[in-house]
Design an enzyme around this catalytic site. Structure first.
Site, mmCIF file in Angstrom:
data_model
loop_
_atom_site.group_PDB
_atom_site.id
_atom_site.type_symbol
_atom_site.label_atom_id
_atom_site.label_comp_id
_atom_site.label_asym_id
_atom_site.label_seq_id
_atom_site.Cartn_x
_atom_site.Cartn_y
_atom_site.Cartn_z
ATOM 1 N N TRP A 123 0.831 -1.212 0.000
ATOM 2 C CA TRP A 123 0.000 0.000 0.000
ATOM 3 C C TRP A 123 0.860 1.254 0.000
ATOM 4 C CZ3 TRP A 123 -4.387 -1.184 -1.800
ATOM 5 C CH2 TRP A 123 -5.011 -2.383 -1.464
ATOM 6 N N ASP B 295 -1.502 6.656 6.270
ATOM 7 C CA ASP B 295 -2.551 5.723 5.880
ATOM 8 C C ASP B 295 -2.746 4.782 7.069
ATOM 9 O OD1 ASP B 295 -4.072 3.616 4.921
ATOM 10 O OD2 ASP B 295 -2.794 3.191 3.189
ATOM 11 N N LYS C 35 -12.054 -1.956 7.257
ATOM 12 C CA LYS C 35 -11.315 -2.898 8.093
ATOM 13 C C LYS C 35 -11.714 -2.818 9.562
ATOM 14 C CE LYS C 35 -8.282 -3.294 4.418
ATOM 15 N NZ LYS C 35 -7.533 -2.456 3.489
HETATM 16 C C1 LIG Z 1 -7.058 -1.974 2.379
HETATM 17 C C2 LIG Z 1 -6.004 -0.949 2.380
HETATM 18 C C3 LIG Z 1 -5.948 0.070 1.399
HETATM 19 C C4 LIG Z 1 -6.903 0.128 0.237
HETATM 20 O O1 LIG Z 1 -8.116 0.612 0.606
HETATM 21 P P1 LIG Z 1 -9.264 0.884 -0.476
HETATM 22 O O2 LIG Z 1 -10.318 1.517 0.363
HETATM 23 O O3 LIG Z 1 -9.673 -0.459 -1.029
HETATM 24 O O4 LIG Z 1 -8.741 1.770 -1.531
HETATM 25 C C5 LIG Z 1 -4.962 1.030 1.506
HETATM 26 N N1 LIG Z 1 -4.069 0.999 2.499
HETATM 27 C C6 LIG Z 1 -4.076 0.027 3.444
HETATM 28 C C7 LIG Z 1 -3.054 0.046 4.538
HETATM 29 C C8 LIG Z 1 -5.037 -0.971 3.402
HETATM 30 O O5 LIG Z 1 -5.052 -1.926 4.346
#
Ligand SMILES: *Cc1c(COP(=O)(O)O)cnc(C)c1O
Length: 359
Positions: A99, A169, A193
């Protein structure tokens, strides 16, 4: 049969939150209407959006001068919105996995984007943060490989960054532990999540970080638009925002992030201990201090690899769901997000012990 949901995302939500969501789909707050068919402008929904922001602020102890937004597009859209809004000359990224790498790739389209260090199976510490960067970007939990920046290493980043704005993030570990929000200009993540069903993205943003780039920012990609519109510039993802409120209420009623942190630590300790002591399995992250509490990755030891499919079938028959590892890592991954309780992790540990006895 009881199912134990270890999916990596979208993932487990508290049972009572799912039940209350289902009730609101049938009849929203006794109004005789489904939440699916009310206007977001109606008197019904504004209080929901207000409560979502207020509870995020309360639970994460968000200081004055910040807003919490609920947007569409996923964390993946934030990979480009962040540099669009903040990158004038140079940005720096800590690459701790898939990511982070995707976030870095987007930044390169807007200016100079420096990768200060990279590792997928540990959290690097041997790097400097360029002091002339417009911001420094981190990914606090590496969902795919299963590493996480622990509190000590976060504190080190806070020291090292000096005056460079910090952006994170936190898709897969938001609300799993207390976090010092005042250290960040932007914290974002997909809510699917730890917070809500897929379809909504949270952005915690310090209002004073905007207005510093010279380029034109399209209306929908401009954070200011969504601050001014209170996350309702256009139609927000009504249902996921409502479920987020229910999850936040659940977390608050149980004791907030301090409570959940203790529970998450207990869960992770339980499963890693089982894996560290196992004769046939091993965790893939060997550096204990860098192990994720949210996504616990493990593989069969050399000599036992041919049991891969067999263990998967065995665990599935015991009700374990979503434990297949990401294709880049192989093996297994048990995602133990906030809603997973200790009994669920104990069931997986029992399943592993039972399987070991057979081999
Ligand atoms: C799941 C995830 C993403 C992607 O998220 P989307 O909402 O599907 O774009 C980005 N960064 C991390 C750390 C993730 O776990």
């Amino acid at each position: 049969m009881k199912k134990y949901n270890f999916n990596a995302g979208p993932s487990i939500l508290p049972q009572e939150v799912i039940k209350q969501t289902a009730e609101a789909v049938m009849d929203f707050q006794g109004e005789g209407l489904s939440i699916l068919e009310i206007s977001h402008r109606a008197k019904y929904f504004q209080p929901v959006m207000d409560e979502a922001e207020a509870l995020m602020k309360e639970l994460l102890n968000v200081p004055e001068g910040y807003r919490v937004l609920f947007l569409g597009g996923g964390a993946s859209l934030q990979f480009c919105m962040v540099p669009f809004n903040l990158l004038e000359h140079k940005a720096a990224y800590l690459n701790t996995g898939v990511w982070s790498k995707k976030a870095l790739k987007e930044a390169k389209g807007f200016g100079e984007a420096v990768e200060v260090a990279a590792s997928t199976n540990s959290i690097p510490t041997d790097y400097d943060i360029p002091q002339d960067a417009d911001y420094f970007h981190i990914t606090t939990n590496n969902t795919i490989f299963g590493t996480e920046i622990n509190d000590d290493k976060l504190a080190e980043i806070y020291r090292k960054k000096g005056n460079v704005p910090l952006v994170a993030d936190m898709s897969s570990d938001i609300l799993s532990r207390p976090i010092d929000v005042s250290q960040y200009d932007i914290i974002y993540g997909g809510a699917q999540k730890n917070l809500a069903p897929a379809g909504v993205t949270f952005v915690i943003i310090k209002e004073s970080c905007l207005g510093k780039v010279s380029r034109y920012i399209p209306t929908m990609l401009n954070y200011q638009t969504h601050i001014d519109g209170g996350s309702m510039f256009n139609t927000p993802p009504v249902l996921p925002v409502y479920t987020a409120v229910l999850t936040l209420r659940w977390l608050k009623a149980n004791g907030g992030v301090k409570w959940i942190e203790a529970r998450n630590k207990a869960k992770a300790d339980l499963l890693y201990k089982c894996l560290d002591e196992s004769k046939i399995f091993t965790p893939t992250i060997l550096d204990k201090e860098d192990r994720s509490r949210m996504n616990i990755c493990f593989v069969l030891k050399p000599g036992y690899e041919e049991l891969q499919d067999d263990f998967f079938k065995f665990a599935t028959a015991k009700g374990m769901v979503g434990i297949k590892g990401h294709r880049l890592v192989g093996g297994f991954r048990a995602s133990c997000y906030n809603a997973m309780d200790i009994e669920g992790v104990q069931a997986l540990v029992d399943c592993i012990h039972e399987y070991e006895k057979l081999h």
